[in-house]
Design a protein around this motif. Structure first.
Motif, PDB file in Angstrom:
ATOM      1  N   LEU A   1       3.728  -1.060   0.928  1.00  0.00           N
ATOM      2  CA  LEU A   1       2.545  -1.647   1.420  1.00  0.00           C
ATOM      3  C   LEU A   1       2.155  -3.028   1.642  1.00  0.00           C
ATOM      4  O   LEU A   1       2.422  -3.673   2.701  1.00  0.00           O
ATOM      5  CB  LEU A   1       1.160  -1.150   1.194  1.00  0.00           C
ATOM      6  CG  LEU A   1       0.857   0.113   2.027  1.00  0.00           C
ATOM      7  CD1 LEU A   1      -0.045   1.230   0.795  1.00  0.00           C
ATOM      8  CD2 LEU A   1       1.028   0.188   3.459  1.00  0.00           C
ATOM      9  N   ALA A   2       3.002  -3.805   0.134  1.00  0.00           N
ATOM     10  CA  ALA A   2       2.820  -5.390  -0.372  1.00  0.00           C
ATOM     11  C   ALA A   2       3.335  -5.854   0.984  1.00  0.00           C
ATOM     12  O   ALA A   2       3.515  -7.043   1.375  1.00  0.00           O
ATOM     13  CB  ALA A   2       2.792  -5.441  -1.887  1.00  0.00           C
TER      14      ALA A   2
ATOM     15  N   GLU B   1       5.138  -1.976  17.536  1.00  0.00           N
ATOM     16  CA  GLU B   1       4.157  -0.593  16.975  1.00  0.00           C
ATOM     17  C   GLU B   1       3.800   0.028  15.950  1.00  0.00           C
ATOM     18  O   GLU B   1       2.420   0.364  15.374  1.00  0.00           O
ATOM     19  CB  GLU B   1       3.935   0.073  17.960  1.00  0.00           C
ATOM     20  CG  GLU B   1       4.134  -0.941  19.595  1.00  0.00           C
ATOM     21  CD  GLU B   1       4.799   0.164  20.785  1.00  0.00           C
ATOM     22  OE1 GLU B   1       4.167  -1.200  21.791  1.00  0.00           O
ATOM     23  OE2 GLU B   1       4.462   0.978  20.715  1.00  0.00           O
ATOM     24  N   LYS B   2       4.662   0.662  15.450  1.00  0.00           N
ATOM     25  CA  LYS B   2       4.565   0.992  14.066  1.00  0.00           C
ATOM     26  C   LYS B   2       4.353   0.937  12.860  1.00  0.00           C
ATOM     27  O   LYS B   2       2.967   1.267  12.114  1.00  0.00           O
ATOM     28  CB  LYS B   2       5.909   1.765  13.785  1.00  0.00           C
ATOM     29  CG  LYS B   2       6.257   2.548  12.737  1.00  0.00           C
ATOM     30  CD  LYS B   2       5.416   3.716  12.809  1.00  0.00           C
ATOM     31  CE  LYS B   2       5.819   4.670  14.027  1.00  0.00           C
ATOM     32  NZ  LYS B   2       4.537   5.812  14.124  1.00  0.00           N
ATOM     33  N   LEU B   3       4.997  -0.278  12.729  1.00  0.00           N
ATOM     34  CA  LEU B   3       4.216  -1.571  11.414  1.00  0.00           C
ATOM     35  C   LEU B   3       2.705  -1.019  11.573  1.00  0.00           C
ATOM     36  O   LEU B   3       1.955  -1.621  11.340  1.00  0.00           O
ATOM     37  CB  LEU B   3       4.977  -2.371  11.753  1.00  0.00           C
ATOM     38  CG  LEU B   3       6.667  -2.593  11.208  1.00  0.00           C
ATOM     39  CD1 LEU B   3       7.094  -4.086  11.062  1.00  0.00           C
ATOM     40  CD2 LEU B   3       6.308  -1.506  10.118  1.00  0.00           C
TER      41      LEU B   3
ATOM     42  N   ILE C   1       0.963   1.373  10.658  1.00  0.00           N
ATOM     43  CA  ILE C   1       0.600   1.439   9.596  1.00  0.00           C
ATOM     44  C   ILE C   1      -0.344   0.226   8.876  1.00  0.00           C
ATOM     45  O   ILE C   1      -1.717   0.427   7.679  1.00  0.00           O
ATOM     46  CB  ILE C   1       2.017   1.260   8.515  1.00  0.00           C
ATOM     47  CG1 ILE C   1       2.580   2.486   9.936  1.00  0.00           C
ATOM     48  CG2 ILE C   1       2.003   1.532   7.421  1.00  0.00           C
ATOM     49  CD1 ILE C   1       4.610   2.323   8.451  1.00  0.00           C
ATOM     50  N   THR C   2      -0.883  -0.649   9.489  1.00  0.00           N
ATOM     51  CA  THR C   2      -1.771  -1.405   8.946  1.00  0.00           C
ATOM     52  C   THR C   2      -3.353  -1.060   9.454  1.00  0.00           C
ATOM     53  O   THR C   2      -4.061  -1.836   8.059  1.00  0.00           O
ATOM     54  CB  THR C   2      -1.079  -3.331   9.656  1.00  0.00           C
ATOM     55  OG1 THR C   2      -1.980  -2.792  11.353  1.00  0.00           O
ATOM     56  CG2 THR C   2      -0.228  -3.681   9.353  1.00  0.00           C
TER      57      THR C   2
ATOM     58  N   LEU D   1       6.977   5.168   7.520  1.00  0.00           N
ATOM     59  CA  LEU D   1       7.864   4.122   8.124  1.00  0.00           C
ATOM     60  C   LEU D   1       9.734   5.168   7.869  1.00  0.00           C
ATOM     61  O   LEU D   1      10.499   5.004   8.568  1.00  0.00           O
ATOM     62  CB  LEU D   1       7.842   2.937   7.568  1.00  0.00           C
ATOM     63  CG  LEU D   1       9.132   2.041   7.880  1.00  0.00           C
ATOM     64  CD1 LEU D   1       8.861   1.190   9.258  1.00  0.00           C
ATOM     65  CD2 LEU D   1       8.587   0.810   7.026  1.00  0.00           C
ATOM     66  N   PRO D   2       9.654   6.064   6.779  1.00  0.00           N
ATOM     67  CA  PRO D   2      10.516   6.560   7.070  1.00  0.00           C
ATOM     68  C   PRO D   2      10.976   7.995   7.790  1.00  0.00           C
ATOM     69  O   PRO D   2      12.040   8.167   8.458  1.00  0.00           O
ATOM     70  CB  PRO D   2      10.249   7.464   5.263  1.00  0.00           C
ATOM     71  CG  PRO D   2       9.208   6.601   5.237  1.00  0.00           C
ATOM     72  CD  PRO D   2       8.294   6.305   5.397  1.00  0.00           C
TER      73      PRO D   2
END
Length: 551
Positions: free
Chosen positions: A146-147, A480-482, A485-486, A494-495
């Motif tokens: 996440l970081a 958009e996926k990133l 997740i935020t 993500l995987p």
């Protein structure tokens, strides 16, 4: 693209409001990917929300909204379906621009405006009473990934390890080491019943035999402090080295002991008393009125013997975080701390802050498997498997990837045998092989005389196959996926994205040749392959997994 469509819909709603008396307050415009291809590349149900609020037919509202949509260079057509869904179909230009953007502006493409100014991720903060075992690595992997994501998209993020170096467990660690030290000298000295029995303390005690003469000069109290401090120092060194080997570096190592030394514990007690959220009982204990914040019962802050509880220290620690100007604090804890969540958020409110400043991710246990056999682990008895041991056997990449394959709240079985397999059956190998295959295709193209700089001018209109379109749409949705997740903190998405992209790529490669007689078509397909390579590598970097060019 999703943001582009969202803006189009937002403008259409404003135009609609100007000619008709409708209310859209509190309505969120959500753009989703339809599950079935015939319903377009993106869709929104916003018309149904507006209809419900204004008691109008949703399909009629959807049809009106479509008439108010501005034209877009990336949308081929818009359709109204069912009770009022609005479906958007992208044109070829949108697909071509995706390939150009990825190859030229991948860094810019994944930049996302920050939702907070300063973020802190605290994770992996195990008690420094023994080596880090394999189960600890799951929370570490989640927090670190996440970081990595936050930093990748341009957010100000710090990683912190909270050292539990105060309290009974550290006293027991020192006493356990002293017992092992005495036993090595043939003395009949029992380990504390609640102490630490791992063989790692025997190894540590052997080091101290060389310091016997120096140790014997110490008073009993001095010996107690010496063994406690020596054990703590060595355990922290071990944990830090393990984490470095696992690819994790922290910005801050925060000592719990400093909270007791700098008066932060007393400060918290004073604030809670002043704000009316603490009270005394007859035995002298101090309690926090956590039931006022939804907890099932009030909690002890200071025990009757005058010693502060771990909970009080944790409140002081989070006040310290807030005072360091973090406006989004994310803690990654083991699932056994679930009962601590409500009371800590309540304490933050009692101190005068919003509970929403704190987000807590609870991580379920890991079962280490070898075939059908479970390998048990227990820190206190010493019967556990360390992260170092597993990493030596299977490597860093499978551990990190496997630990992110399921949501944190789901129990995870880590199969050592599968993790070691060098085959497409192994999920991390499957993704890494896709990356290596892309690299191999590009290198082979260069060997055959293609200049990869020519890909900038490739005729992307030649990418007409359905599998090519599906690949490009998947690439288009990476930013958009990133962003999703935020918002959800579901880094395990993500995987899954990578496995889907790799599956589409392997299927495409098995169906079509990239290097064909038509040079222009070859260049277009090479540009697509290069984009796949770029995205896979970028995502693997976020997960802390390597992206090999050869396998």
């Amino acid at each position: 693209m999703r943001k582009h469509i969202q803006n189009l819909v937002e403008k259409a709603i404003k135009k609609y409001e100007e000619i008709e008396n409708i209310s859209t307050d509190g309505i969120e415009i959500i753009i989703e990917v339809p599950k079935q291809k015939e319903y377009g590349d993106y869709a929104t149900a916003v018309a149904l929300q507006i209809a419900q609020k204004n008691k109008k037919p949703p399909r009629l509202i959807a049809e009106k909204l479509v008439t108010f949509l501005d034209s877009s260079p990336f949308i081929e057509k818009v359709e109204v379906a069912g009770p009022g869904f609005i479906n958007f179909f992208l044109n070829e230009k949108a697909l071509w621009e995706t390939i150009k953007d990825i190859r030229k502006n991948i860094d810019k493409l994944v930049k996302i405006p920050p939702k907070k100014k300063k973020i802190q991720l605290e994770f992996g903060s195990i008690n420094p009473t023994g080596p880090m075992h394999i189960a600890h690595a799951r929370g570490v992997t989640i927090g670190d990934s996440l970081a990595n994501l936050f930093r990748r998209i341009g957010w100000n993020t710090e990683k912190e390890f909270y050292i539990n170096d105060a309290g009974t467990q550290i006293d027991l660690l020192g006493e356990s080491l002293y017992a092992r030290y005495m036993q090595l000298q043939g003395k009949d000295y029992e380990l504390p019943e609640e102490g630490y029995h791992g063989i790692y303390l025997i190894d540590l005690a052997k080091e101290l035999l060389n310091k016997k003469e120096e140790i014997e000069k110490l008073s009993d109290n001095e010996k107690k402090e010496f063994f406690k401090n020596y054990a703590l120092k060595k355990m922290l060194e071990n944990i830090k080295n393990t984490l470095l080997n696992f690819g994790v570096e922290y910005d801050v190592w925060f000592s719990e002991k400093t909270l007791h030394e700098n008066g932060k514990i007393k400060e918290v007690l004073d604030i809670l008393e002043k704000r009316g959220f603490s009270y005394y009982k007859k035995d002298g204990a101090i309690w926090f009125a956590s039931t006022k914040f939804g907890d099932e019962k009030d909690r002890v802050l200071v025990k009757s013997d005058g010693k502060p509880t771990y909970f009080l220290a944790d409140i002081a620690y989070h006040l310290n975080k807030i005072e360091r100007d973090f406006d989004w604090i994310i803690d990654v804890w083991g699932s056994d701390h679930h009962g601590h969540v409500t009371r800590l958020k309540g304490a933050i409110q009692a101190l005068g802050y919003s509970k929403d400043i704190l987000e807590i991710i609870l991580v379920q246990v890991v079962k280490l498997m070898k075939g059908n056999e479970e390998i048990k682990m227990s820190k206190r008895t010493g019967d556990f498997v360390t992260l170092d041991e597993v990493q030596e056997e299977v490597g860093r990449d499978p551990i990190r990837f496997f630990f992110l394959l399921r949501s944190p709240e789901s129990q995870l079985d880590f199969d050592l045998e599968l993790a070691k397999k060098q085959s497409l059956e192994n999920p991390v190998y499957y993704v890494q092989y896709a990356h290596a295959r892309c690299c191999s295709i590009l290198k082979n193209a260069e060997f055959q005389g293609y200049n990869l700089s020519d890909l900038d001018n490739a005729d992307l209109s030649l990418l007409k196959e359905e599998k090519e379109k599906e690949l490009i749409l998947t690439l288009l949705r990476y930013p958009e996926k990133l962003e999703d997740i935020t918002r959800t903190l579901e880094i395990h998405q993500l995987p899954f994205y990578l496995l889907n992209l790799s599956s589409l790529f392997h299927g495409y490669y098995d169906s079509y040749k990239v290097l064909v007689e038509d040079k222009n078509l070859t260049l277009a397909r090479l540009a697509l392959i290069d984009c796949i390579r770029i995205i896979i590598k970028d995502a693997l970097n976020i997960l802390g997994v390597s992206a090999p060019e050869k396998m």
